[in-house]
Structures are given as C-alpha cells and as structure tokens.
Scaffold this active site. Sequence first.
Site, PDB file in Angstrom:
ATOM      1  N   ARG A  21       6.247  -0.495   8.844  1.00  0.00           N
ATOM      2  CA  ARG A  21       7.018  -1.131   7.776  1.00  0.00           C
ATOM      3  C   ARG A  21       7.047  -0.209   6.561  1.00  0.00           C
ATOM      4  NH1 ARG A  21       2.473  -5.404   5.374  1.00  0.00           N
ATOM      5  NH2 ARG A  21       1.860  -4.003   3.691  1.00  0.00           N
ATOM      6  N   GLY A  22       7.941  -0.492   5.627  1.00  0.00           N
ATOM      7  CA  GLY A  22       7.923   0.257   4.363  1.00  0.00           C
ATOM      8  C   GLY A  22       8.308   1.705   4.593  1.00  0.00           C
ATOM      9  N   GLU A  23       7.505   2.604   4.054  1.00  0.00           N
ATOM     10  CA  GLU A  23       7.922   3.992   4.031  1.00  0.00           C
ATOM     11  C   GLU A  23       6.892   4.916   4.678  1.00  0.00           C
ATOM     12  OE1 GLU A  23       8.785   6.610   0.288  1.00  0.00           O
ATOM     13  OE2 GLU A  23       9.726   4.650   0.146  1.00  0.00           O
TER      14      GLU A  23
ATOM     15  N   ASP B  70       2.940   2.701  -2.244  1.00  0.00           N
ATOM     16  CA  ASP B  70       2.945   3.558  -3.437  1.00  0.00           C
ATOM     17  C   ASP B  70       1.674   4.403  -3.502  1.00  0.00           C
ATOM     18  OD1 ASP B  70       5.368   2.236  -4.732  1.00  0.00           O
ATOM     19  OD2 ASP B  70       4.014   0.545  -4.420  1.00  0.00           O
TER      20      ASP B  70
ATOM     21  N   TYR C 293       0.798  -1.237   0.000  1.00  0.00           N
ATOM     22  CA  TYR C 293       0.000   0.000   0.000  1.00  0.00           C
ATOM     23  C   TYR C 293       0.825   1.279   0.000  1.00  0.00           C
ATOM     24  CZ  TYR C 293      -3.374  -3.490   1.283  1.00  0.00           C
ATOM     25  OH  TYR C 293      -4.149  -4.603   1.282  1.00  0.00           O
TER      26      TYR C 293
HETATM   27  O1  TRH Z   1       2.393  -1.237   2.406  1.00  0.00           O
HETATM   28  P1  TRH Z   1       3.843  -0.999   2.516  1.00  0.00           P
HETATM   29  O2  TRH Z   1       4.642  -2.174   2.804  1.00  0.00           O
HETATM   30  O3  TRH Z   1       4.343  -0.309   1.196  1.00  0.00           O
HETATM   31  C1  TRH Z   1       5.624  -0.572   0.636  1.00  0.00           C
HETATM   32  C2  TRH Z   1       6.578   0.541   0.962  1.00  0.00           C
HETATM   33  O4  TRH Z   1       6.087   1.836   0.675  1.00  0.00           O
HETATM   34  C3  TRH Z   1       7.858   0.329   0.218  1.00  0.00           C
HETATM   35  O5  TRH Z   1       8.740   1.396   0.471  1.00  0.00           O
HETATM   36  C4  TRH Z   1       7.571   0.187  -1.238  1.00  0.00           C
HETATM   37  O6  TRH Z   1       8.735   0.005  -1.925  1.00  0.00           O
HETATM   38  C5  TRH Z   1       6.637  -0.980  -1.428  1.00  0.00           C
HETATM   39  O7  TRH Z   1       5.441  -0.758  -0.739  1.00  0.00           O
HETATM   40  C6  TRH Z   1       6.322  -1.259  -2.875  1.00  0.00           C
HETATM   41  O8  TRH Z   1       4.163   0.059   3.685  1.00  0.00           O
HETATM   42  P2  TRH Z   1       3.869   1.607   3.834  1.00  0.00           P
HETATM   43  O9  TRH Z   1       4.745   2.409   2.954  1.00  0.00           O
HETATM   44  O10 TRH Z   1       3.916   1.908   5.258  1.00  0.00           O
HETATM   45  O11 TRH Z   1       2.377   1.837   3.330  1.00  0.00           O
HETATM   46  C7  TRH Z   1       1.272   1.383   4.036  1.00  0.00           C
HETATM   47  C8  TRH Z   1       0.098   2.297   3.796  1.00  0.00           C
HETATM   48  O12 TRH Z   1      -1.079   1.669   4.258  1.00  0.00           O
HETATM   49  C9  TRH Z   1       0.220   3.624   4.526  1.00  0.00           C
HETATM   50  O13 TRH Z   1      -0.264   4.674   3.710  1.00  0.00           O
HETATM   51  C10 TRH Z   1      -0.698   3.451   5.721  1.00  0.00           C
HETATM   52  C11 TRH Z   1      -1.752   2.556   5.146  1.00  0.00           C
HETATM   53  N1  TRH Z   1      -2.526   1.762   6.114  1.00  0.00           N
HETATM   54  C12 TRH Z   1      -3.876   1.992   6.189  1.00  0.00           C
HETATM   55  O14 TRH Z   1      -4.406   2.880   5.469  1.00  0.00           O
HETATM   56  N2  TRH Z   1      -4.629   1.237   7.047  1.00  0.00           N
HETATM   57  C13 TRH Z   1      -4.078   0.288   7.854  1.00  0.00           C
HETATM   58  O15 TRH Z   1      -4.811  -0.389   8.633  1.00  0.00           O
HETATM   59  C14 TRH Z   1      -2.671   0.083   7.781  1.00  0.00           C
HETATM   60  C15 TRH Z   1      -2.013  -0.958   8.662  1.00  0.00           C
HETATM   61  C16 TRH Z   1      -1.915   0.825   6.883  1.00  0.00           C
END
Ligand code: TRH
Length: 381
Positions: free
Chosen positions: A271-273, A17, A15
């Site tokens: 996790r992630g960014e 990106d 999620y």
């Molecule tokens: O989902 P991610 O693992 O996304 C990753 C990273 O961005 C990584 O850097 C990238 O290269 C890869 O994708 C392709 O982790 P991230 O970045 O934290 O994004 C999660 C998103 O989901 C963030 O905007 C918060 C959202 N979220 C919700 O909206 N509801 C929820 O319940 C949770 C747990 C997260």
Amino acid sequence: MRTTWDIFCKVVDNYGDIGIAWRLARGLVREHGLAVRLWVDDLHAFHRIWPPIDPDAEEQTCEGVKVCAWRAPFAAAEPAQVVIDAFGCTLPDAYLAAMSVQSPPPVWMNLEYLSAEPWVAEHHGLPSPHPRLPLVRHFFFPGYTPDTGGLLAEAGLAERRDAFLHSGITAFWRHLGLEAPQAGELRVSLFAYENPALPDLLDAWAADTRPITCLVPEGRVIPQLAAWLSVSGLRAGELHRRGSLRLHILPFMDQDTYDHLLWACGLNFVRGEDSCVRAQWAARPLVWQAYPQADEAHWDKTNALLQHYTEGLEREAARAVSGMWRHWNGMPEVDDMSVCWKAWRAQLMAIKRHAVAWCERLERAGRLTDKLVDFVENKLK
Ligand code: TRH
C-alpha cells in the site's frame, strides 16, 4: 569537509513519510558519506519501523544519522548546506529566517511523493522562488523514468535479496514459526488499508483449489480480518484456517525484516508508496493499494503505474493484473473478486516472470539518492 544536510519530516499518518525519509537519510550517510540530520515530529511512528529509535530522546545518533525531535517552538539550529522538506512539510519560520541569511543560501528541495504519472518528468527539478525571502526551493520528483528523480534503492539491494533467498529464507520461515511452503502452496503477504474488497478476496482464497498462506503484519486491516473470521480480535502469533486459506497474524516488523517478508512471499499486497517500491525491488508479483485520496485522485496514480507496469506483459496476464489492481482500489466496472482472482491465479507463471523483468527494467530510472546528490552538487558548484 562533509556537506551537511537537514531533512525535515512530518508524519501525516501511517509510516510512509518517515519510512521514506529514513531510507533516504541512511542512504546519504552510508553511500555518500554526508553529515545528515533528520528532524522528525513523531518519533513513536519512527520507533515502529526502526525499534532502535528512542521515542523520547531529543537527539540521538542512529546508523550515522543524527535524529532530532522536531518540536514546536523550534529550537534554534544553524541551517545545513542542503535542506530537504519531505513531502512539502512546512519548515519552521525561525529556521527559514536563518536559511535566508546564510551565504551562500542552502540548496533547498522539496522531496515530492512518487507517481508514475507522465507530468512528473516535466515538473522534476523546477525552481520556485520564495515569495519574500531570498531563497529558491526546487521540486524533486521521484519517478519511474530516467527523466525523473528515480527510485529509492540502496546499493547492493539485489545481491542482499539473492543471498537471503539462497541461504536465509529457511531460517526466516522458522523465525516466523512456519515451515517451508509445501508444493503448490502460495504465500502471500498482506499490508493494506481498510478495503471493502477484502472479504471477497478472503472468500476466493478460502475456496481456492490450492493452499494459500496469508501473512498479515499487525495493522489497519486486523479489525476487518477479525470480522471475516467472526472473532472478537486478533493478535500477533494467531493462526486461523478457513478452507484452503491459512491466516497468520505477524508482529509489525522493522523495515529490513519487512523486506525479508516481501522477498520470501510469492505475492505481496502493498500500500502507499514505500512498500510498493520495495515490493517491486523484491522482483515478486504484487498488488498495489494506492493511498486513498479525495475525489479518487489515487485512481489516476494507480492507472498510471498499471499502464507502465504492464508494458511488455502478455495480454491475458496484463488483463489479470489490471483486474486485480483495479478491483483492489475500488474502481468500477471490474469483474467480481472471485473471477479476478481466478484469472490472476491462472496467469501466475507469466506474472512471476514479468516481476523479475520489471525489477531489472526499474534500474533504468536511476537511484534517488545518487540523483539527489548529483542535483545538489550541480547547484553547489
Ligand atoms: O504506511 P503507508 O500507508 O504510508 C503512506 C504512504 O506513503 C502515502 O503515500 C502517504 O501519502 C501517506 O503514508 C501519508 O505505506 P508505505 O508508504 O508503504 O509505508 C509503510 C512503511 O512501513 C514502509 O517503509 C515499510 C514499513 N513497514 C515496516 O517497517 N514494517 C512492517 O511490518 C510493515 C508492514 C511496513
């Protein structure tokens, strides 16, 4: 006339990106009054983090952003004055060709992934001429220092967080079906990729002398949690107890509600960014799991942020934070998890204070939307 912007986003996996592209698009409309179109190739992922999005609509307007389904072949569209391809997603050929005949050509930027590595500042803003077309793409690097593109954060974020903690938190716990934390209890949110370190962490929590409540939004760690609990599966709403640990499975939330969870918990595993940045803006202790990359490239990213994050933190607390982060990211030569956890737990007060100070320091990096708009305005002059 309002400047027009097109943001292109391909959902690689997870999620992050779309999470970042959506935060950016919303911010540009709300805070800068721009006309923004957001092209997304996977509206189902978008719908998960923002339920008002209709995954089947070709076009829709949400929070003032025009959201368009990015399909192949790409439907003809007149390019905007500013074009962003998020994370190097390749623009459709037809759109690029249309950009190349615009006069003046659009300001074109590749929004890069966030990293605390020192080379980021040197690369931020660099131009890259297109090999065939009369177009120049610029690299826009988010980052943790003022000489980078800064961090995504909406205006009034700290005020909203503080107002929530003052008058919204009790209702939030109730909404999740929980009472307010008891004295000495630690509430932890857990958002993670599959992680070999997880069972040992759960064992350490179950053996803790004080109560720990772990809140897990549905996602990739659920099968591992189920295996640890020796149950066949887990669903949102379930509660399990092992020793000092209570595990609650929560439904996946929208982006804004997830912020509330980060603000409400005493420790956030992210996790992630995007969740990592939101946890830092929450001014709460965090443990970060970097997005796993080939050849352990994510270890450099983890160490770079760790080094930056632990500056100014007391020595034992810095060691405890590093131990947890390094262990959680699978790095060698660290103590076992129960030792790491006890050391972290013993430093909780110092780590808590530091999270608040760090959040204030982060503001020096500047806000990404403001910096992006400044960058574009300079190019449009
Ligand atoms: O989902 P991610 O693992 O996304 C990753 C990273 O961005 C990584 O850097 C990238 O290269 C890869 O994708 C392709 O982790 P991230 O970045 O934290 O994004 C999660 C998103 O989901 C963030 O905007 C918060 C959202 N979220 C919700 O909206 N509801 C929820 O319940 C949770 C747990 C997260």
